[in-house]
Structures are given as C-alpha cells and as structure tokens.
Design a protein around this motif. Structure first.
Motif, PDB file in Angstrom:
ATOM      1  N   ASP A 140       0.869  -1.273   0.049  1.00 27.24           N
ATOM      2  CA  ASP A 140       0.063  -0.003  -0.048  1.00 27.24           C
ATOM      3  C   ASP A 140       0.850   1.097   0.166  1.00 27.24           C
ATOM      4  O   ASP A 140       1.525   1.594   1.259  1.00 27.24           O
ATOM      5  CB  ASP A 140      -0.857  -0.177   1.303  1.00 27.24           C
ATOM      6  CG  ASP A 140      -1.717   1.257   1.382  1.00 27.24           C
ATOM      7  OD1 ASP A 140      -1.437   2.159   0.735  1.00 27.24           O
ATOM      8  OD2 ASP A 140      -2.798   0.806   2.229  1.00 27.24           O
ATOM      9  N   GLU A 194       0.555   4.365  -0.385  1.00 31.70           N
ATOM     10  CA  GLU A 194       0.083   5.555   0.341  1.00 31.70           C
ATOM     11  C   GLU A 194       0.372   5.362   1.812  1.00 31.70           C
ATOM     12  O   GLU A 194       0.840   6.436   2.677  1.00 31.70           O
ATOM     13  CB  GLU A 194      -1.749   5.868   0.346  1.00 31.70           C
ATOM     14  CG  GLU A 194      -2.083   6.971   1.006  1.00 31.70           C
ATOM     15  CD  GLU A 194      -1.704   8.235   0.603  1.00 31.70           C
ATOM     16  OE1 GLU A 194      -1.206   8.434  -0.628  1.00 31.70           O
ATOM     17  OE2 GLU A 194      -1.896   9.433   1.230  1.00 31.70           O
ATOM     18  N   ALA A 195       0.226   4.305   2.533  1.00 29.84           N
ATOM     19  CA  ALA A 195       0.477   3.865   3.908  1.00 29.84           C
ATOM     20  C   ALA A 195       1.967   3.933   3.947  1.00 29.84           C
ATOM     21  O   ALA A 195       2.563   4.585   4.986  1.00 29.84           O
ATOM     22  CB  ALA A 195      -0.016   2.457   4.346  1.00 29.84           C
ATOM     23  N   ALA A 214       4.091   5.883   2.089  1.00 31.29           N
ATOM     24  CA  ALA A 214       4.600   7.174   2.191  1.00 31.29           C
ATOM     25  C   ALA A 214       4.410   7.882   3.428  1.00 31.29           C
ATOM     26  O   ALA A 214       5.297   8.505   3.947  1.00 31.29           O
ATOM     27  CB  ALA A 214       3.812   7.828   0.827  1.00 31.29           C
ATOM     28  N   HIS A 215       3.227   7.537   3.923  1.00 31.87           N
ATOM     29  CA  HIS A 215       3.051   7.996   5.454  1.00 31.87           C
ATOM     30  C   HIS A 215       3.924   7.532   6.398  1.00 31.87           C
ATOM     31  O   HIS A 215       4.477   8.362   7.184  1.00 31.87           O
ATOM     32  CB  HIS A 215       1.781   7.989   5.949  1.00 31.87           C
ATOM     33  CG  HIS A 215       0.626   8.765   5.317  1.00 31.87           C
ATOM     34  ND1 HIS A 215       0.178  10.059   5.871  1.00 31.87           N
ATOM     35  CD2 HIS A 215      -0.292   8.670   4.041  1.00 31.87           C
ATOM     36  CE1 HIS A 215      -0.569  10.819   5.141  1.00 31.87           C
ATOM     37  NE2 HIS A 215      -0.854  10.048   4.003  1.00 31.87           N
ATOM     38  N   ARG A 229       6.893   0.605  -8.711  1.00 34.12           N
ATOM     39  CA  ARG A 229       6.177   1.556  -7.858  1.00 34.12           C
ATOM     40  C   ARG A 229       7.107   2.798  -7.340  1.00 34.12           C
ATOM     41  O   ARG A 229       6.741   3.486  -6.484  1.00 34.12           O
ATOM     42  CB  ARG A 229       5.671   0.785  -6.382  1.00 34.12           C
ATOM     43  CG  ARG A 229       4.748  -0.514  -6.752  1.00 34.12           C
ATOM     44  CD  ARG A 229       3.810  -0.242  -7.467  1.00 34.12           C
ATOM     45  NE  ARG A 229       2.618   0.530  -6.756  1.00 34.12           N
ATOM     46  CZ  ARG A 229       1.745   0.241  -5.780  1.00 34.12           C
ATOM     47  NH1 ARG A 229       1.859  -1.200  -5.217  1.00 34.12           N
ATOM     48  NH2 ARG A 229       0.900   0.862  -5.405  1.00 34.12           N
ATOM     49  N   GLU A 272       5.939   6.463  -8.133  1.00 31.30           N
ATOM     50  CA  GLU A 272       4.713   6.940  -7.505  1.00 31.30           C
ATOM     51  C   GLU A 272       4.877   6.986  -5.966  1.00 31.30           C
ATOM     52  O   GLU A 272       4.489   7.975  -5.573  1.00 31.30           O
ATOM     53  CB  GLU A 272       3.543   5.450  -7.581  1.00 31.30           C
ATOM     54  CG  GLU A 272       2.442   5.318  -6.776  1.00 31.30           C
ATOM     55  CD  GLU A 272       1.582   4.125  -6.831  1.00 31.30           C
ATOM     56  OE1 GLU A 272       2.155   3.187  -7.706  1.00 31.30           O
ATOM     57  OE2 GLU A 272       0.887   4.014  -6.026  1.00 31.30           O
ATOM     58  N   PHE A 273       5.754   6.194  -5.388  1.00 31.16           N
ATOM     59  CA  PHE A 273       6.196   6.205  -4.012  1.00 31.16           C
ATOM     60  C   PHE A 273       6.843   7.527  -3.795  1.00 31.16           C
ATOM     61  O   PHE A 273       6.570   8.309  -2.888  1.00 31.16           O
ATOM     62  CB  PHE A 273       7.254   5.169  -3.486  1.00 31.16           C
ATOM     63  CG  PHE A 273       7.586   5.349  -2.006  1.00 31.16           C
ATOM     64  CD1 PHE A 273       6.658   5.151  -1.040  1.00 31.16           C
ATOM     65  CD2 PHE A 273       8.783   5.934  -2.054  1.00 31.16           C
ATOM     66  CE1 PHE A 273       7.176   5.289   0.473  1.00 31.16           C
ATOM     67  CE2 PHE A 273       9.242   6.144  -0.595  1.00 31.16           C
ATOM     68  CZ  PHE A 273       8.573   5.878   0.241  1.00 31.16           C
ATOM     69  N   ARG A 288       4.813  11.000  -3.967  1.00 27.19           N
ATOM     70  CA  ARG A 288       3.837  10.923  -2.779  1.00 27.19           C
ATOM     71  C   ARG A 288       4.687  11.325  -1.588  1.00 27.19           C
ATOM     72  O   ARG A 288       4.323  12.213  -0.977  1.00 27.19           O
ATOM     73  CB  ARG A 288       3.054   9.539  -2.581  1.00 27.19           C
ATOM     74  CG  ARG A 288       2.082   9.686  -1.670  1.00 27.19           C
ATOM     75  CD  ARG A 288       1.042  10.733  -2.018  1.00 27.19           C
ATOM     76  NE  ARG A 288      -0.016  10.806  -0.970  1.00 27.19           N
ATOM     77  CZ  ARG A 288      -0.475  12.068  -0.398  1.00 27.19           C
ATOM     78  NH1 ARG A 288      -0.158  13.251  -1.109  1.00 27.19           N
ATOM     79  NH2 ARG A 288      -1.338  12.005   0.522  1.00 27.19           N
ATOM     80  N   TYR A 289       5.892  10.635  -1.647  1.00 29.40           N
ATOM     81  CA  TYR A 289       6.942  11.049  -0.254  1.00 29.40           C
ATOM     82  C   TYR A 289       7.479  12.343  -0.518  1.00 29.40           C
ATOM     83  O   TYR A 289       7.051  13.115   0.530  1.00 29.40           O
ATOM     84  CB  TYR A 289       7.791  10.038  -0.484  1.00 29.40           C
ATOM     85  CG  TYR A 289       8.652  10.039   0.878  1.00 29.40           C
ATOM     86  CD1 TYR A 289       8.321  10.166   2.104  1.00 29.40           C
ATOM     87  CD2 TYR A 289      10.267   9.797   0.779  1.00 29.40           C
ATOM     88  CE1 TYR A 289       9.022  10.225   3.303  1.00 29.40           C
ATOM     89  CE2 TYR A 289      10.978   9.800   1.998  1.00 29.40           C
ATOM     90  CZ  TYR A 289      10.267  10.072   3.211  1.00 29.40           C
ATOM     91  OH  TYR A 289      11.243  10.422   4.238  1.00 29.40           O
ATOM     92  N   LEU A 331       4.378  14.636   0.578  1.00 29.85           N
ATOM     93  CA  LEU A 331       4.009  14.763   1.936  1.00 29.85           C
ATOM     94  C   LEU A 331       5.142  15.340   2.717  1.00 29.85           C
ATOM     95  O   LEU A 331       4.978  16.092   3.891  1.00 29.85           O
ATOM     96  CB  LEU A 331       3.953  13.105   2.562  1.00 29.85           C
ATOM     97  CG  LEU A 331       2.450  12.481   2.110  1.00 29.85           C
ATOM     98  CD1 LEU A 331       2.680  11.093   2.591  1.00 29.85           C
ATOM     99  CD2 LEU A 331       1.215  13.132   2.768  1.00 29.85           C
TER     100      LEU A 331
END
Ligand code: NAD
Length: 487
Positions: free
Chosen positions: A258, A260-261, A263-264, A290, A293-294, A297-298, A301
């Motif tokens: 996941d 999104e998870a 990256a958070h 990935r 994409e990672f 997003r990272y 954030l």
C-alpha cells in the motif's frame, strides 16, 4: 549533580551552559564534573549496593513505582525541559517521550518481581543445582542527547530493578531531565547512593567511569564510534558492556505494498525527532514498478512538514540538537550533492537563529555511497529502486549497522521470508518506529549488543549463578577416582 544523598556542584566549581537549540541561547548551567566527582559518585553507589541488593524484589518494585508516580507528578516540568533542551516539539515530549518512559519504568518495577532462574533439578546424580540471578554491582550508565529522559529510564529501570546501583552521565548537551530524575529520587527518600547523576563530557566524566575498578558494568547508548572506545576502555578490566549504538534502517517497499501507507510511514519514520533517532527510516528501497509513485507521494508529504518553534502547536519538527550537529548533517548533504546524487527535495537550513534543517531527500543513490552507508542522524533519507527481492535484501543488509528495519507488503509469505532474512534487532511489517516496554530493543552487528526494555534487559543486568548442593554426605565419591583413589 546528585552524589550520594547530596545535591552538589562539581569539586572544581566549573559550570557549563546548556543551550536551547531553537534559539542558540544558553538557558541553564550545569556542573562540569571531573575525576574527583566521578570517584565520589562511584564510592556512593558502592556503599549503597549491599543494602539495595538485599531488599526484596517487592520492596525494590515499590521504590520504582513511587519514583514513577513522583516523576509523573512533574510531567509538565519534564516535558517543558525536554523540549527546551533538545528542541523536540512539545507534542512529541508530551505525548510520547515522557509518558512512554514512565511506562517503561513501571514495566521494570513489575519485572523486578518476575526475575526467574531455571527450575532446580539433579543434573548430576547425587547433586541438586539451582540458578540464582545476582545483581552485578555498580553500573555506569552513559546516555545520548536524542531521547535523554527515556534513555535514562532504559538504563536505570532494569539496573535498579535487578538490585544494582548506578551512576548516570547524561550527554553534555541535554543533562537536565536526567538531573530532575535523580533529584526526584532523593526527594522521595530513595536510599542515598542508589541513583547518582554526574554531568560533563565524555573524556572527563565518561572515561573515568568506565575504567574505575568498582564499576562492574557499563551500559551505553550513543554512536558506534564512541561505543568502540567504551569497549576498548572496558576491556582493560574486563568490565561488562551493554551497547546500543547507531543505525541506518532500511525501509523496503515491495511491489504489492500500500504505497499511500508506506509514504506516510516514511514521513514518520524519517522525520520523527528531526531524524535524530537510531531506528529512523533512512534508506527507502522501493520496487522499481512503484518507485516513481512512492517518490512523488513521499516528496509531496515531506513538503508539508512544518519546521519551527518546538513550543508552537503548528510545529511538526524542531531544530537539530546543536550547531556542531547541524554542521555535521550539512556536511553529509553537501558531499552527496558533490557526488552527483540526485536531490528529490532540497530542504536545507532555515534563516535566523536556531539549528533548523528541513527534510531533504536524495534519490537513486548507489548502495556503496556515503549517504547510503553512514548514519546522518538528521531528516535526510534516500529513496532507491530495486528489481528483485534478493537485491532488496542485499541492499538492506549491506551496511555495518543492524538496529531496525521495515518491510511493506500485503503478502504474508513475503513478510515471513524477508523479516527472517533481515539482520536487524527489530523488523516491522507495514509500519516503522513503534516500540513497547515488553519487547526488546537492540542491535545486530555494529549497532551493538545487549537489549533495552523487556525481560531481556533485566537479564542483561544480572549474572546467573549456579549453586550446587551435594546430597549424599559421603567422604569418598565415585568421581574422585579421576585424581585420587586411596582406600
Ligand atoms: P555520542 O557517542 O557522541 O555520545 C553518547 C554519550 O557518550 C554522551 O553522554 C557522551 O558524552 C558520551 N561519551 C562521548 N565520548 C565518550 C568517551 N570517550 N567515553 C565515555 N563516554 C563518552 O552519541 P550522541 O551523539 O550523544 O548520540 C547519537 C548517537 O546515539 C547516534 O549514533 C545514535 O544512533 C545513537 N543512539 C542509539 C540508540 C540505540 O538504542 N541503539 C538510541 C539512541 C541513540
């Protein structure tokens, strides 16, 4: 400082300023101990040892619970001092460091009553054996500046629960909450000399603590380089060492994760305590399909992290701990840039006073580059792609450190295979950082040995003793024939 039953200045009358890293201004003064003070503290701890060791486990547990209650009553002071001294945001001190450390202390109070030897039995015919776990004696505790109060509890909790007495030396940058701890023990009537706190630098205070023959164990948390020096000094008298050292945690994101998870998780993992965390996620290894994409997003954030005044509700990340440390982190970043490593987010320093440094992300660094190998101890992670599981594991394990790691996957078999293959003391699946009083924390390889927290820490602070009882009462035993067979 606290030596025996007294609150005292250094024999030399030397003092040093304590700096607020958010402003660069001094805000307190602490004594600078030297050899004479260290000798006094060790003498006090030695004198206190026999009576403390003789208390019943329940009595020692009572003292530790009382200490936890008294410290809890000072929570506001501890939170304020820890944030002012380290620069960590108030929300981190108030919601994590101080309450978690108190939970650790209460855990060790409970553990004091659960220490076990193994069952007694007749392992040799005609003899009964039992195991006692004995305290070691005077323990020297040397702690770092990143989690000062928590590290003090991680050392003193198991040491005292097991019946040892202690001299603790906090890092010179962040001595204040450790002194409050030792002072609070005196205030509630703790037996004098059980907890002694001395302040000052590594060479002047740490080294005489390690080499004193009356110190039976040194428990140290700090850098791998200093850990090596501690071990060399301890070797002179074969003093036991317990070492929690540096880290360079891999954070491995598999293709099925996941994102999104992850990256958070990478934001928390890399920037908690401004990245000054030995378990910090520093090497994000991401499956190539990935990777973009990672990374996108990272970076997005990471740009949202608010760097500023530790006492503001709007702050996520405070400053680094000192001007020296800021310079060290800047050095790593500059050398990585000079080596041509791509910069995905160029955070860097902040104008004005204080030692602030914003999240800075490198991308695609080679496994053998300095930024992938050495502990920066700041908010400076690297994101790098991999093609196969074997490559991810080789990169993950390919550092001298072995403290913590995480894997991100939805596949159980991948999680079991990779957590077993990673040479790290803690491996998380689909998270990075959470720890528990009941679970051990400590390293493989050059991250050190010996465990903090958990029953394993308590065991580390004891020596198993074998006591053997002869049962038959005869003068001449069968085994005597190996030497002497007279009639
Ligand atoms: P450091 O090694 O510089 O200092 C740690 C402590 O050792 C301080 O109290 C210091 O005064 C003392 N010291 C320094 N030289 C000494 C000497 N020659 N003899 C005796 N004592 C000496 O580490 P630091 O910069 O304060 O802390 C950061 C390091 O700690 C990082 O490498 C981090 O990874 C590590 N750390 C590890 C853990 C863990 O659990 N493994 C936890 C927190 C921090």
């Amino acid at each position: 400082m606290i030596i025996g039953g007294d609150q005292t200045a250094a024999a030399s009358s030397n003092w040093a300023s304590v700096i607020n890293p958010a402003t660069g201004e001094p805000f307190a003064e602490v004594p600078q101990a030297d050899y004479a003070d260290v000798e006094g503290a060790i003498a006090a701890a030695s004198a206190a040892f026999p009576a403390w060791a003789k208390l019943s486990p329940g009595e020692r547990a009572d003292w530790l619970y009382k200490l936890a209650d008294a410290l809890e009553a000072k929570t506001d002071l501890l939170v304020e001092l820890e944030s002012r001294n380290t620069g960590k945001p108030l929300k981190l001190s108030a919601n994590s460091d101080i309450p978690f450390a108190l939970d650790n202390l209460r855990y060790f109070a409970g553990q004091a009553r659960s220490l076990e030897g193994c069952a007694s039995a007749e392992y040799v015919t005609g003899y009964s054996s039992v195991i006692r776990r004995e305290p070691i004696g005077v323990v020297a505790a040397i702690t770092p500046w990143n989690y000062p109060f928590m590290m003090a509890i991680w050392k003193l909790g198991p040491a005292l629960a097991a019946g040892n007495t202690a001299v603790i030396k906090p890092a010179p940058q962040t001595p204040l909450t450790t002194l409050v701890l030792a002072q609070t023990a005196l205030e509630i009537g703790f037996p004098a000399g059980v907890i002694n706190g001395v302040t000052g630098g590594g060479p002047k205070v740490g080294e005489p603590l390690i080499t004193n023959p009356n110190v039976r164990m040194v428990c140290f948390t700090g850098s791998t380089a200093t850990g090596r020096r501690v071990m060399e000094l301890a070797a002179q008298k074969l003093t036991r060492v317990h070492l929690e050292l540096g880290g360079k945690a891999p954070f491995i994101v598999f293709a099925d994760a996941d994102v999104e998870a992850a990256a958070h998780g990478a934001v928390l993992g890399a920037y908690m305590n401004s990245g000054q965390d030995c378990t910090a996620a520093t090497r994000m290894l991401v499956a190539r399909q990935r990777y973009e994409e990672f990374l996108d997003r990272y970076v997005a954030l990471s740009k949202q992290i608010r760097v500023g005044d530790p006492f503001s509700d709007d702050t996520d990340m405070g400053p680094l701990v000192s001007a020296d440390h800021l310079q060290r982190v800047q050095g790593f970043v500059q050398r990585a840039k000079d080596a041509g490593i791509s910069v995905a987010l160029d955070g860097g320093t902040v104008d004005g006073p204080g030692y602030f440094f914003k999240p800075t992300i490198f991308a695609g660094a080679a496994p053998d580059s300095e930024i992938m190998q050495e502990e920066v101890f700041g908010p400076v992670p690297v994101v790098t792609p991999f093609d196969t599981e074997a490559e991810a594991l080789a990169m993950g394990n390919g550092v001298k450190y072995g403290l913590a790691a995480s894997v991100w996957t939805k596949d159980m078999a991948t999680a079991w295979r990779t957590t077993a293959a990673l040479e790290f003391g803690t491996v998380w699946v689909n998270d990075h950082l959470p720890i528990a009083s009941e679970m051990p924390h400590g390293g493989f390889k050059q991250s050190g040995f010996g465990k903090d927290m958990s029953k394993y820490a308590l065991e580390d602070f004891t020596i198993p003793k074998h006591i053997m009882f002869e049962l038959e009462g005869v003068a001449k035993k069968e085994w005597h024939q190996v030497l002497f067979d007279a009639q």
